[in-house]
Enzyme design. Structure first.
Site, PDB file in Angstrom:
ATOM      1  N   LYS A  31     -25.275 -14.457  18.970  1.00  0.00           N
ATOM      2  CA  LYS A  31     -25.486 -14.962  17.618  1.00  0.00           C
ATOM      3  C   LYS A  31     -26.835 -15.654  17.452  1.00  0.00           C
ATOM      4  O   LYS A  31     -27.247 -15.970  16.322  1.00  0.00           O
ATOM      5  CB  LYS A  31     -24.355 -15.922  17.236  1.00  0.00           C
ATOM      6  N   GLY A  83     -17.636  -2.247  23.059  1.00  0.00           N
ATOM      7  CA  GLY A  83     -16.256  -2.003  22.647  1.00  0.00           C
ATOM      8  C   GLY A  83     -15.794  -2.901  21.525  1.00  0.00           C
ATOM      9  O   GLY A  83     -14.595  -3.198  21.410  1.00  0.00           O
ATOM     10  N   ARG A 108     -15.156  -4.033  17.439  1.00  0.00           N
ATOM     11  CA  ARG A 108     -14.668  -3.319  16.253  1.00  0.00           C
ATOM     12  C   ARG A 108     -15.857  -2.715  15.508  1.00  0.00           C
ATOM     13  O   ARG A 108     -16.976  -3.243  15.555  1.00  0.00           O
ATOM     14  CB  ARG A 108     -13.920  -4.264  15.318  1.00  0.00           C
ATOM     15  N   HIS A 144      -3.587  -2.118  20.571  1.00  0.00           N
ATOM     16  CA  HIS A 144      -3.664  -2.023  22.023  1.00  0.00           C
ATOM     17  C   HIS A 144      -3.179  -0.643  22.443  1.00  0.00           C
ATOM     18  O   HIS A 144      -2.691   0.149  21.617  1.00  0.00           O
ATOM     19  CB  HIS A 144      -2.838  -3.114  22.693  1.00  0.00           C
ATOM     20  N   ASP A 165      -5.738   3.414  27.516  1.00  0.00           N
ATOM     21  CA  ASP A 165      -6.979   2.729  27.891  1.00  0.00           C
ATOM     22  C   ASP A 165      -7.826   3.534  28.866  1.00  0.00           C
ATOM     23  O   ASP A 165      -9.037   3.677  28.678  1.00  0.00           O
ATOM     24  CB  ASP A 165      -6.659   1.372  28.519  1.00  0.00           C
TER      25      ASP A 165
END
Length: 360
Positions: free
Chosen positions: A63, A84, A86, A127, A157
């Site tokens: 940030k 990974g 969003r 998930h 996954d």
């Protein structure tokens, strides 16, 4: 950290810390020689010494202006970037593919998510269990009359996620050799898990291979393709599909003669399974191993994760390696000339990025 070896030696990878498939992708690449710089949040420490091995760590506040500048500098000299978050997070940070690939057109920008970069669910949390649920994979696992059984997080996954992401990265790198250009790899678990179901899509007309829970031959309905409990409470597995292998299993196990008939008739499967269950309860797992292991009966003991490390075949293959006092899974696959290696991690990411910049 030791010098990287393996077929990917010289490949520069920038990994943004995450959970699940992302770190596994980076481990696969690092094991085969890639130099991976892992971007961690300030103060973060490793949580999985096996999956997070062979990394050059660099703590960055994404940030801050300084942190973003550090990422841009690192990405300018990287071959691959793995993130990974969003969809949209990297863009809001000013670190999306358009921004970073403008400075480095050869960058392969791999995006590892569950739902993918677009679609109605792209911004929803989820998930492994959710991702494989909508692909048909989860519905196929379990016993008839019971709810579906999550297969750990192997199918989503890692099977549909990290393996397809790694494959996508290598495909993009191969294409880059011809075009000179990088590209974005949209690796979604729902896409990979759907691809894993390709075999079953192609045989939907065959009742033996049904994915309806409790009915398909490969889903545990058949007496010759399932697990059985032994006298000591341990389990064994059978995969005696072909007639010759089925016949050998029956003969070596001393099964009732009538089980030799009607192997592929689903009407017999429950009855035959009960007979085999009674038979396998008469001996311990070790005794059945003495009779069946190493033959064409298509047999193996069902082992726990620690027992697997002690199995003679796994030991002979060197499937597990001790490194810095910790047992690791060995790099896979294996190469005749440029084998991979398990390496330690180090907090020297800043130095590695500086070296990338100097080398150009």
């Amino acid at each position: 950290m030791s010098q990287p070896t393996g077929p990917l030696a010289g490949l520069r990878v920038l990994e943004f810390a995450g959970i699940g498939p992302g770190p596994h992708v980076a481990m696969l690449l690092a094991d085969l020689g890639a130099e991976v710089v892992r971007i961690d949040r300030p103060g973060a420490r490793p949580t999985n010494p096996v999956v997070e091995r062979a990394r050059h760590r660099l703590a960055v506040d994404l940030k801050s202006d300084e942190g973003k500048a550090a990422i841009r500098a690192a990405a300018a000299n990287a071959d691959v970037l793995i993130e990974g978050f969003r969809p949209g997070v990297m863009e809001r940070l000013g670190l999306g593919p358009d921004a970073l690939m403008e400075a480095n057109p050869r960058l392969v920008y791999a995006r590892m998510t569950g739902w993918g970069q677009d679609g109605p669910l792209a911004q929803a949390a989820g998930h492994d269990i959710n991702y494989i649920a909508i692909t048909g994979a989860l519905a196929a696992v379990g016993k008839a009359g019971e709810t579906a059984t999550p297969p750990q997080n192997l199918v989503g996954d890692f099977g549909g996620g990290s393996m397809y992401c790694a494959f996508g990265i290598m495909a993009a790198l191969y294409e880059r050799e011809r075009s000179g250009k990088g590209q974005v790899v949209d690796a979604a678990i729902v896409d990979g898990a759907t691809s894993l179901m390709s075999f079953f899509f192609g045989v939907r007309q065959l009742p033996h291979l049904s994915t309806e829970r409790g009915k398909g031959m490969l889903g545990g309905a058949a007496h010759f393709y399932r697990c059985f409990r032994c006298a000591d409470g341990k389990e064994i597995s059978l995969g005696s599909i072909e007639p010759q292998f089925y016949a050998e299993m029956l003969a070596r196990a001393g099964a009732p003669a009538e089980l030799a008939e009607g192997q592929m008739n689903p009407a017999n499967w429950d009855d035959y399974a009960e007979r085999l269950a009674a038979l396998f309860l008469t001996k311990t797992q070790a005794e059945w191993c003495d009779l069946l292991e190493g033959t064409d009966a298509c047999f193996a003991p069902v082992l726990g994760i620690d027992e697997a490390r002690a199995h003679p075949h796994m030991q002979a293959r060197g499937a597990y390696l001790e490194h810095d006092g910790i047992w690791h899974t060995a790099p896979a696959p294996r190469f005749s000339r440029t084998p991979g290696a398990v390496r330690s991690s180090a907090d020297d990411g800043a130095g590695v990025v500086a070296r990338w910049a100097e080398a150009g």
